[in-house]
Design an enzyme around this catalytic site. Sequence first.
Site, PDB file in Angstrom:
ATOM      1  N   TYR A 252      -2.525  -1.293  10.497  1.00 42.56           N
ATOM      2  CA  TYR A 252      -2.524  -1.660   9.077  1.00 42.56           C
ATOM      3  C   TYR A 252      -1.319  -1.042   8.359  1.00 42.56           C
ATOM      4  O   TYR A 252      -0.583  -1.728   7.637  1.00 42.56           O
ATOM      5  CB  TYR A 252      -3.818  -1.187   8.421  1.00 42.56           C
ATOM      6  CG  TYR A 252      -3.860  -1.379   6.920  1.00 42.56           C
ATOM      7  CD1 TYR A 252      -4.304  -2.573   6.364  1.00 42.56           C
ATOM      8  CD2 TYR A 252      -3.460  -0.355   6.051  1.00 42.56           C
ATOM      9  CE1 TYR A 252      -4.339  -2.750   4.972  1.00 42.56           C
ATOM     10  CE2 TYR A 252      -3.487  -0.524   4.678  1.00 42.56           C
ATOM     11  CZ  TYR A 252      -3.939  -1.720   4.142  1.00 42.56           C
ATOM     12  OH  TYR A 252      -3.965  -1.891   2.777  1.00 42.56           O
TER      13      TYR A 252
ATOM     14  N   SER B 217       0.858  -1.185   0.000  1.00 45.41           N
ATOM     15  CA  SER B 217       0.000   0.000   0.000  1.00 45.41           C
ATOM     16  C   SER B 217       0.890   1.228   0.000  1.00 45.41           C
ATOM     17  O   SER B 217       2.036   1.178   0.478  1.00 45.41           O
ATOM     18  CB  SER B 217      -0.895   0.012   1.250  1.00 45.41           C
ATOM     19  OG  SER B 217      -1.554   1.257   1.402  1.00 45.41           O
TER      20      SER B 217
END
Length: 251
Positions: free
Chosen positions: A151, A138
Amino acid sequence: MKLSGNTIFITGGASGIGRGLAEALHQRGNKVIVGGRRRGYLDEVVAANPGMAAVEFDITDPASIERVAAQLIADYPDLNVLINNAGVMQPDNAGGHVDDALLVSTVETNLMGPIRMTSALIDHLKTRDNAVVAYTSSVLAFVPLALTAVYSSTKAALHSYVLSQRFMLRDTAVRVLEIAPPWVRTDLMNSREAEQAMPLDAFIEETMAVLGTDADEILVESAKPFRANPGPGEHGFVDEFNKGAVELFGR
């Protein structure tokens, strides 16, 4: 990466980015097997894409990973591409109490799962031509979203692992790729209708174009400013990004 003629296993391939990649690669003449925990979602993907296959397994369970790896090698001996895409994303509170169940689930799914999955298949992949291990990380690996600190941390750790694994496999035929998406319209964080997020079909189209090159990091244009940020002056970008996120999400 060679975009046709592969046998590809995609974890988390039943929805979102995983399904988008699975369908795009399927359409280009690859044998695609999707894996995930939700049988109904897997069946839906296979029904919509004749010729695709699916296996049910749990990315957080080492025994399940070993079982599915053995099954894949036996059923698909030509398997030469692994795309570690499975992931979970939930809001947390780095400024207060962090729920331990959320912490463990996120780390097991986003970090330990991909490492275990690759470990279970890497010796087989070393024997295949045009072998690839890819990880969906990400842009939050480079610019953390404070509202999802756990996360973001798992994606940063995954990026670090990719760099190490790419070095360790430098004298083999296995390429190690990292796909680092920006905010994309998927079910993660209920983003399917988010106007600020990149449409999934546009992300897949741009990603496939880069995937077909010699790039080790697969970045769409909107992800590049995030990737370029880490360094001595990174805090300003991170702070401004998070101020905007707090205004957007109301926290």
